[in-house]
Design a protein around this motif. Structure first.
Motif, PDB file in Angstrom:
ATOM      1  N   LEU A 137       0.775  -1.186  -0.123  1.00 55.86           N
ATOM      2  CA  LEU A 137      -0.126   0.189  -0.248  1.00 55.86           C
ATOM      3  C   LEU A 137       0.982   1.291  -0.115  1.00 55.86           C
ATOM      4  CD1 LEU A 137      -2.647  -1.267   2.500  1.00 55.86           C
ATOM      5  CD2 LEU A 137      -3.144  -0.348   0.073  1.00 55.86           C
ATOM      6  N   LYS A 138       1.887   1.259   0.758  1.00 52.38           N
ATOM      7  CA  LYS A 138       2.920   2.125   0.946  1.00 52.38           C
ATOM      8  C   LYS A 138       3.139   2.505  -0.563  1.00 52.38           C
ATOM      9  CE  LYS A 138       6.744   4.156   3.171  1.00 52.38           C
ATOM     10  NZ  LYS A 138       8.017   3.848   4.064  1.00 52.38           N
ATOM     11  N   ARG A 139       3.951   1.588  -1.059  1.00 49.32           N
ATOM     12  CA  ARG A 139       4.604   1.528  -2.361  1.00 49.32           C
ATOM     13  C   ARG A 139       3.594   2.057  -3.334  1.00 49.32           C
ATOM     14  NH1 ARG A 139       7.753  -3.535  -4.770  1.00 49.32           N
ATOM     15  NH2 ARG A 139       5.819  -4.346  -4.949  1.00 49.32           N
ATOM     16  N   SER A 156       3.733   5.775  -5.588  1.00 45.76           N
ATOM     17  CA  SER A 156       3.579   5.891  -7.069  1.00 45.76           C
ATOM     18  C   SER A 156       2.372   6.448  -7.608  1.00 45.76           C
ATOM     19  CB  SER A 156       4.021   4.721  -7.731  1.00 45.76           C
ATOM     20  OG  SER A 156       2.895   3.559  -7.439  1.00 45.76           O
ATOM     21  N   ASN A 157       1.466   6.996  -6.734  1.00 48.34           N
ATOM     22  CA  ASN A 157       0.164   7.340  -7.006  1.00 48.34           C
ATOM     23  C   ASN A 157       0.020   8.786  -6.734  1.00 48.34           C
ATOM     24  OD1 ASN A 157      -2.182   6.957  -8.263  1.00 48.34           O
ATOM     25  ND2 ASN A 157      -3.121   6.054  -6.773  1.00 48.34           N
ATOM     26  N   GLY A 158       1.096   9.575  -6.359  1.00 48.66           N
ATOM     27  CA  GLY A 158       1.005  10.983  -5.956  1.00 48.66           C
ATOM     28  C   GLY A 158       0.460  10.869  -4.321  1.00 48.66           C
ATOM     29  N   GLY A 159       0.722   9.794  -3.581  1.00 49.56           N
ATOM     30  CA  GLY A 159       0.305   9.782  -2.398  1.00 49.56           C
ATOM     31  C   GLY A 159      -1.116   9.407  -2.235  1.00 49.56           C
ATOM     32  N   GLN A 160      -1.784   9.065  -2.958  1.00 52.95           N
ATOM     33  CA  GLN A 160      -3.176   8.360  -3.033  1.00 52.95           C
ATOM     34  C   GLN A 160      -3.159   6.808  -2.866  1.00 52.95           C
ATOM     35  OE1 GLN A 160      -6.035  10.464  -2.694  1.00 52.95           O
ATOM     36  NE2 GLN A 160      -4.561  12.123  -2.990  1.00 52.95           N
TER      37      GLN A 160
END
Length: 144
Positions: A36-38, A42-46
């Motif tokens: 989830l963190k990774r 890679s998803n702009g913090g979303q």
């Protein structure tokens, strides 16, 4: 989820299905957090839902990061030998309402996405062995 609730869920699962070591469930929870963190990074913090193949990749990468060359041995000790084993644990935790599920999620999402054991061993093989296909003793060529 609080640690005590998770532990109780694992105890409940183990009453029904003793295939996997309890440590494997705790590691799976940590591997999900890692994944989830990774994905968020890679998803702009979303944050977003994790697919079965994404979780498998995160599980593998987290195992390699945490245990290095011993990852394969430890997974065998925990009875995790293939991608489907991780999926089975995921669905046990879904049944306990520990992990969430979307309608599109199914056990088949974890069906042999990659060669689980090879993914834990290959990174530590010498480059010549990792690149060369293995020949069995029955298929060795005889040079005359």
């Amino acid at each position: 989820m609080q640690a005590m609730q998770f532990e109780q869920s694992v105890v409940s699962i183990l009453k029904r299905d003793k295939r996997f070591d309890p440590h494997a469930y705790f590691f799976l929870k940590d591997a999900l957090d890692f994944t989830l963190k990774r994905i968020a990074e890679s998803n702009g913090g979303q944050a977003r839902h994790v697919s079965g193949p994404e979780l498998l990749a995160g599980y593998r990468d987290f195992a390699l990061e945490q245990f290095g060359p011993m990852a394969s041995t430890l997974m065998k000790e925990w009875s995790i030998r293939k991608c489907q084993d991780v999926g089975d644990m995921v669905f046990h935790l879904i049944e306990e309402q520990v992990f969430g599920k979307q309608d599109s999620d199914k056990k088949e999402d974890f069906s042999e996405v990659f060669d689980f054991e090879a993914s834990l061993v290959t990174p530590f093989l010498p480059s010549s062995k990792a690149a060369a296909p293995r020949e069995s003793h029955r298929t060795k060529r005889v040079v005359s």
